[in-house]
Design a protein around this motif. Structure first.
Motif, PDB file in Angstrom:
ATOM      1  N   PHE A   6      -4.217 -43.711  17.633  1.00  0.00           N
ATOM      2  CA  PHE A   6      -3.052 -43.732  16.754  1.00  0.00           C
ATOM      3  C   PHE A   6      -3.261 -42.790  15.573  1.00  0.00           C
ATOM      4  O   PHE A   6      -4.387 -42.460  15.214  1.00  0.00           O
ATOM      5  CB  PHE A   6      -2.800 -45.158  16.253  1.00  0.00           C
ATOM      6  CG  PHE A   6      -2.406 -46.102  17.345  1.00  0.00           C
ATOM      7  CD1 PHE A   6      -1.098 -46.164  17.789  1.00  0.00           C
ATOM      8  CD2 PHE A   6      -3.340 -46.915  17.948  1.00  0.00           C
ATOM      9  CE1 PHE A   6      -0.729 -47.021  18.805  1.00  0.00           C
ATOM     10  CE2 PHE A   6      -2.990 -47.775  18.967  1.00  0.00           C
ATOM     11  CZ  PHE A   6      -1.686 -47.832  19.393  1.00  0.00           C
ATOM     12  N   LEU A   7      -2.168 -42.390  14.956  1.00  0.00           N
ATOM     13  CA  LEU A   7      -2.203 -41.510  13.796  1.00  0.00           C
ATOM     14  C   LEU A   7      -2.488 -42.363  12.564  1.00  0.00           C
ATOM     15  O   LEU A   7      -1.623 -43.089  12.086  1.00  0.00           O
ATOM     16  CB  LEU A   7      -0.888 -40.758  13.652  1.00  0.00           C
ATOM     17  CG  LEU A   7      -0.821 -39.676  12.587  1.00  0.00           C
ATOM     18  CD1 LEU A   7      -1.866 -38.593  12.861  1.00  0.00           C
ATOM     19  CD2 LEU A   7       0.550 -39.049  12.564  1.00  0.00           C
ATOM     20  N   GLY A   8      -3.722 -42.310  12.093  1.00  0.00           N
ATOM     21  CA  GLY A   8      -4.115 -43.135  10.948  1.00  0.00           C
ATOM     22  C   GLY A   8      -3.986 -44.612  11.279  1.00  0.00           C
ATOM     23  O   GLY A   8      -4.434 -45.062  12.320  1.00  0.00           O
ATOM     24  N   HIS A   9      -3.331 -45.353  10.396  1.00  0.00           N
ATOM     25  CA  HIS A   9      -3.124 -46.784  10.606  1.00  0.00           C
ATOM     26  C   HIS A   9      -1.719 -47.082  11.113  1.00  0.00           C
ATOM     27  O   HIS A   9      -1.300 -48.231  11.123  1.00  0.00           O
ATOM     28  CB  HIS A   9      -3.377 -47.548   9.299  1.00  0.00           C
ATOM     29  CG  HIS A   9      -4.803 -47.461   8.847  1.00  0.00           C
ATOM     30  ND1 HIS A   9      -5.824 -48.149   9.466  1.00  0.00           N
ATOM     31  CD2 HIS A   9      -5.389 -46.733   7.874  1.00  0.00           C
ATOM     32  CE1 HIS A   9      -6.956 -47.872   8.878  1.00  0.00           C
ATOM     33  NE2 HIS A   9      -6.727 -47.008   7.900  1.00  0.00           N
ATOM     34  N   ASN A  10      -0.996 -46.064  11.542  1.00  0.00           N
ATOM     35  CA  ASN A  10       0.378 -46.234  12.012  1.00  0.00           C
ATOM     36  C   ASN A  10       0.371 -46.564  13.507  1.00  0.00           C
ATOM     37  O   ASN A  10       0.173 -45.689  14.344  1.00  0.00           O
ATOM     38  CB  ASN A  10       1.181 -44.949  11.756  1.00  0.00           C
ATOM     39  CG  ASN A  10       2.637 -45.098  12.100  1.00  0.00           C
ATOM     40  OD1 ASN A  10       3.063 -46.078  12.701  1.00  0.00           O
ATOM     41  ND2 ASN A  10       3.425 -44.106  11.717  1.00  0.00           N
ATOM     42  N   VAL A  11       0.586 -47.836  13.866  1.00  0.00           N
ATOM     43  CA  VAL A  11       0.557 -48.257  15.266  1.00  0.00           C
ATOM     44  C   VAL A  11       1.816 -47.843  16.032  1.00  0.00           C
ATOM     45  O   VAL A  11       1.933 -48.101  17.207  1.00  0.00           O
ATOM     46  CB  VAL A  11       0.341 -49.781  15.405  1.00  0.00           C
ATOM     47  CG1 VAL A  11      -1.011 -50.182  14.851  1.00  0.00           C
ATOM     48  CG2 VAL A  11       1.474 -50.555  14.768  1.00  0.00           C
ATOM     49  N   HIS A  12       2.757 -47.194  15.341  1.00  0.00           N
ATOM     50  CA  HIS A  12       3.974 -46.711  15.993  1.00  0.00           C
ATOM     51  C   HIS A  12       3.880 -45.234  16.370  1.00  0.00           C
ATOM     52  O   HIS A  12       4.732 -44.717  17.068  1.00  0.00           O
ATOM     53  CB  HIS A  12       5.187 -46.919  15.075  1.00  0.00           C
ATOM     54  CG  HIS A  12       5.399 -48.354  14.727  1.00  0.00           C
ATOM     55  ND1 HIS A  12       5.979 -49.249  15.592  1.00  0.00           N
ATOM     56  CD2 HIS A  12       5.083 -49.061  13.622  1.00  0.00           C
ATOM     57  CE1 HIS A  12       6.028 -50.434  15.034  1.00  0.00           C
ATOM     58  NE2 HIS A  12       5.484 -50.342  13.831  1.00  0.00           N
ATOM     59  N   LYS A  13       2.851 -44.549  15.899  1.00  0.00           N
ATOM     60  CA  LYS A  13       2.711 -43.114  16.152  1.00  0.00           C
ATOM     61  C   LYS A  13       1.382 -42.854  16.855  1.00  0.00           C
ATOM     62  O   LYS A  13       0.311 -43.030  16.284  1.00  0.00           O
ATOM     63  CB  LYS A  13       2.764 -42.348  14.820  1.00  0.00           C
ATOM     64  CG  LYS A  13       2.652 -40.860  14.966  1.00  0.00           C
ATOM     65  CD  LYS A  13       3.870 -40.265  15.628  1.00  0.00           C
ATOM     66  CE  LYS A  13       3.737 -38.761  15.673  1.00  0.00           C
ATOM     67  NZ  LYS A  13       4.632 -38.131  16.575  1.00  0.00           N
ATOM     68  N   ILE A  14       1.466 -42.445  18.124  1.00  0.00           N
ATOM     69  CA  ILE A  14       0.271 -42.164  18.898  1.00  0.00           C
ATOM     70  C   ILE A  14      -0.084 -40.697  18.714  1.00  0.00           C
ATOM     71  O   ILE A  14       0.740 -39.810  18.932  1.00  0.00           O
ATOM     72  CB  ILE A  14       0.479 -42.537  20.368  1.00  0.00           C
ATOM     73  CG1 ILE A  14       0.710 -44.050  20.459  1.00  0.00           C
ATOM     74  CG2 ILE A  14      -0.715 -42.115  21.201  1.00  0.00           C
ATOM     75  CD1 ILE A  14       1.138 -44.536  21.796  1.00  0.00           C
TER      76      ILE A  14
END
Length: 119
Positions: A6-14
């Motif tokens: 994931f992009l940083g801690h964003n679980v909505h952006k792979i």
């Protein structure tokens, strides 16, 4: 072995998907860019207590070859299917659990394995 990052801690952006193959002659995991006519199917539950992965022939099951299919259960409210094409480096997001009226259906129940037994 497949890693979905994931992009940083964003679980909505792979951010990316890394695929590795075991080289049993050494033995060690080697990163690969292609899996040919294969696909990986990944899933798990939203709390990380259950994770699974499976591989199969794409052509035998009507799937796109050289792809990773990932149901992002970490972002439980998202309920989308991500399809990563390793050769093209592209991601397609599908909404297979969307109800006809536009509302999202509840998340599917966690996966289970059914294994044949000998009586």
């Amino acid at each position: 072995m497949v890693f979905v990052l994931f992009l940083g801690h964003n679980v909505h952006k792979i951010d990316k998907v890394n695929v590795y193959k075991m080289d049993f002659s050494r033995p060690e995991w080697c990163k690969v860019d292609m899996i040919g006519d294969r696909v990986f199917l990944l899933g798990g539950d939203s709390i990380g207590a259950s994770n699974f992965g499976a591989s199969c022939s794409a052509s035998e099951h009507g799937l796109s070859s050289n792809c990773i299919y990932f149901l992002n259960n970490i972002a439980a409210e998202e309920n989308y299917l991500h399809v990563f094409n390793l050769e093209k480096g592209t991601e397609e997001v599908q909404r297979p659990f969307r109800h006809k009226n536009g509302c999202a259906l509840p998340p599917p129940r966690p996966p289970i394995w059914l294994l044949p037994t000998d009586d």
